[in-house]
Design a protein around this motif. Sequence first.
Motif, PDB file in Angstrom:
ATOM      1  N   PHE A 145       0.830  -1.206   0.000  1.00 13.97           N
ATOM      2  CA  PHE A 145       0.000   0.000   0.000  1.00 13.97           C
ATOM      3  C   PHE A 145       0.863   1.253   0.000  1.00 13.97           C
ATOM      4  N   SER A 146       0.249   2.360  -0.390  1.00 16.29           N
ATOM      5  CA  SER A 146       0.982   3.621  -0.476  1.00 16.29           C
ATOM      6  C   SER A 146       1.318   4.154   0.916  1.00 16.29           C
ATOM      7  N   ALA A 148       0.582   6.938   2.230  1.00  7.38           N
ATOM      8  CA  ALA A 148      -0.557   7.571   2.889  1.00  7.38           C
ATOM      9  C   ALA A 148      -1.421   6.528   3.584  1.00  7.38           C
ATOM     10  N   VAL A 149      -1.683   5.426   2.895  1.00 10.80           N
ATOM     11  CA  VAL A 149      -2.489   4.370   3.504  1.00 10.80           C
ATOM     12  C   VAL A 149      -1.780   3.821   4.743  1.00 10.80           C
ATOM     13  N   GLN A 150      -0.477   3.613   4.631  1.00 12.44           N
ATOM     14  CA  GLN A 150       0.282   3.101   5.772  1.00 12.44           C
ATOM     15  C   GLN A 150       0.171   4.049   6.956  1.00 12.44           C
TER      16      GLN A 150
END
Lengths: 504, 330
Positions: A145-146, A148-150
């Motif tokens: 995941f990106s 931001a998601v992390q």
Amino acid sequence: MTTPQAPLLHASGISKFFPGAVALDEVELKLYPGEVHALLGENGAGKSTLIKCLTGAYRRDGGTITLDGEDIDAKSTAESQELGIGTVYQEVNLLPNLTVAENLFMGRQPTRLGLVNRRQMNTQAREALLGYGLDLDPGEPLNSFSVAVQQVVAIARAVALSGKVLILDEPTASLDRDEVDLLFGVIRQLKDSGLSIVFITHFLDQVFEISDRATVLRNGRVVGERLLADVTQHDVVTLMLGRQLEATVQDRKAGKPGALLLEINDLAKRGMIEPFSMNLHRGEVVGLAGLLGSGRTETANLLFGAVQADHGKMLIDGREARIANPRDAVAQGFAMCPEDRKTHGIVGDLSVRDNIILALQARQGWMRPIPRAKVHEIAEHYVKALDIRLASLDMPIRLLSGGNQQKALLARWLATEPDVLILDEPTRGIDVGAHAEIIALIERLRENGMALLVASSELEELVAYSTRVVVLRDRHQVRELTGDEITADNIVHAIAAEPEKGAA
Amino acid sequence: MIRSTHLPLMVTLATFVLAFALCGWQYPSMLSTRVVANLLTDNAFLGIVAVGMTFVILSGGIDLSVGSVIAFTGVFLAVILRDTSIHPLAAFVLVLLITTMFGAAMGAVIHFLEMPPFIVTLAGMFLARGAAYVLSTDSVPITHEFYDTLQDIYWKAPGGGRFRLIGGIMLLVFICGALVAHRTRFGQNVYAVGGGGPTARLMGVPLARTTVGIYAISGGLAGLAGIIFSLYTSAGYSLATVGVELDAIAAVVIGGTLLSGGYGFVAGTFFGILIMGLIQTYIVFDGTLSSWWTKIVIGALLFSFILLQKGLTWATITRKRTATGSAQQS
Ligand SMILES: Nc1ncnc2c1ncn2[C@@H]1O[C@H](COP(=O)(O)OP(=O)(O)OP(=O)(O)O)[C@@H](O)[C@H]1O
Ligand SMILES: [Mg+2]
């Protein structure tokens, strides 16, 4: 706000010494129940260190901490989690090899008969993340995941752990406005339920939007605690810096751009960025605007050869240039300061001096070492020019504060005196004072004839230094703004308001 | 559901099936229960020690001491059964305690003194081998009716294969190991440590307890493997099982576990062991090949698995690059 009762968490006289530096000097922090408390200060002021001392990640060298009136002394982050203090630290917070659900539930997995119940864990993780607007498969590894998601997952984890206190150290640096709004919604809910929240950021707008009170640190000391309703941004900045901040936006001298340096014709990479064309002159700053995921970083990587274009070509000084990798790019006079300094930037265990000299030395070739005295001179120069706060040039760079690492990385590329400088989010995690300095620096470099390409999510900033702005949306180049057209409003318009092709 | 992280395991499994099919095609008699039973029996001690090694490697460490610990266990049992009248079961418990404590001590040194596992377990390797020499330099036979009883326990399958007790114990160890690794909090902590020590610490993972636990498990399982080995050979010899730690590491890597830690499965190691055993069996069946071919084939396999892992890591990174952004668009 009425004067609240007793503080929920009260830290007083907190001191922390590092070899060669006093990071915290008798710091006091009072958190009242149901308040959002901003912790402010320049890069290296000691904010992250204070958080680490509070949560047991560092042993403090002095001071007492009470929670609910009782003395606490967490010796590890596990202990502080048990006490109900959930924290998002400034550094990487999660484990890339584990799944999202495993990260979310690390240390408190739902079990049945002593065995981890994966199905239940995945369902609960999915539900929890839906509350943050993320609909994803929590059984996938985190590193798919990106960033931001992390980051959202890290916040969700901390929130779930925070029975009493939630601490967020620069949680919004890599988030979009929408995600920030969602986060603030969650913070308000927690606040209403009586939690105390510590919020660290360099975005003053966000501070004033969400926080009730602020404690300001400077050089490891508390220089003031204010109710934010009573003060202005200007007051806070002056308190942080200990001086007035000069007017930030100077008049952009519409200096005539110099000779054509770089011609980009339909450069593209399938699945990453659609054909991109642009000319870049000496003495010009081209801003790259667009939402997160619109292709800003991808464009920067493409130009620098960090990803290979599969279409189009690039001309330097009228001659076609083949840039297959960053080495070629550096040889052609390019330099790039990447967005993600943790994974693509600093070499944590090398000294600050070596980190600064790295790119220059690499360009010279390792067989021809730069003389020791020269190295020292260059490093010194940039440390002074960028106001990097450190105890000594010999300390490993990972010991610098987050913002100062960012500046050291910028210094590395400036040291190569490039023709084309690509900056990806140059001011992320950098304090207001240094922010202004970096903008001034960009201006200065431009006047000296460098060509700059700057990708940034901060529109005000782009407007302040760009001579042209290229707007990206969904990996397409959608507009180019020049001269007086460059205003934050116009950029927002270009990003959002234009109807999608083919859409109703 | 098949995920990208399961891919190395799938490849290992496919390799095994393919190899077995090839063997069966060339020597149909290899498809008998007899061969399967021997495969389990002959590799029992190696399998058990490889389970422990899987934990160690998952956490990003290495344990070089296990071969010596097996030899020490064998000599210790042989000497104690020769010189005293202690019942073998009591001796088993005693030696398991010793080896587990030995592993735990190495784990403690690694964690608290912040020493590289390579060095600490290298020292452990010399220590355990030395201790075995001190007990006896000769091969000491074990003659005890309890040993005979244990050795006589087997299940005779149709087709003539004898599935012995020690093979069963190995299967049990694998099942328990898989449960601990994938379904307990301790197991999750092992993966967390392998993913990155400092981050794991900030997340509240008890590093000390986990590290000590990992090496205790490895030491304890090496002890158990030593017991199994003594049942297998009916002797204890201080020069035995030299280099077994390397075989165990090879099995773990062929099983799809990343040497740098954080990724892998206990089940993968099981198939790693079977693949290695199969190569050996094939060479025995062939009869003309030198047994050194085993080493060469295992070397080639190892190499290709490491390449495969590199390829997969690289593929996930590119996939992530292209995925970045698409996650946010919508
Ligand atoms: N382990 C360490 N050893 C030596 N010095 C350190 C260590 N950790 C932090 N420091 C120093 O302590 C000071 C405070 O750092 P800290 O990370 O708390 O700053 P900060 O306020 O969080 O800054 P930023 O806004 O840049 O994140 C810095 O000067 C830093 O160099
Ligand atoms: Mg910080």
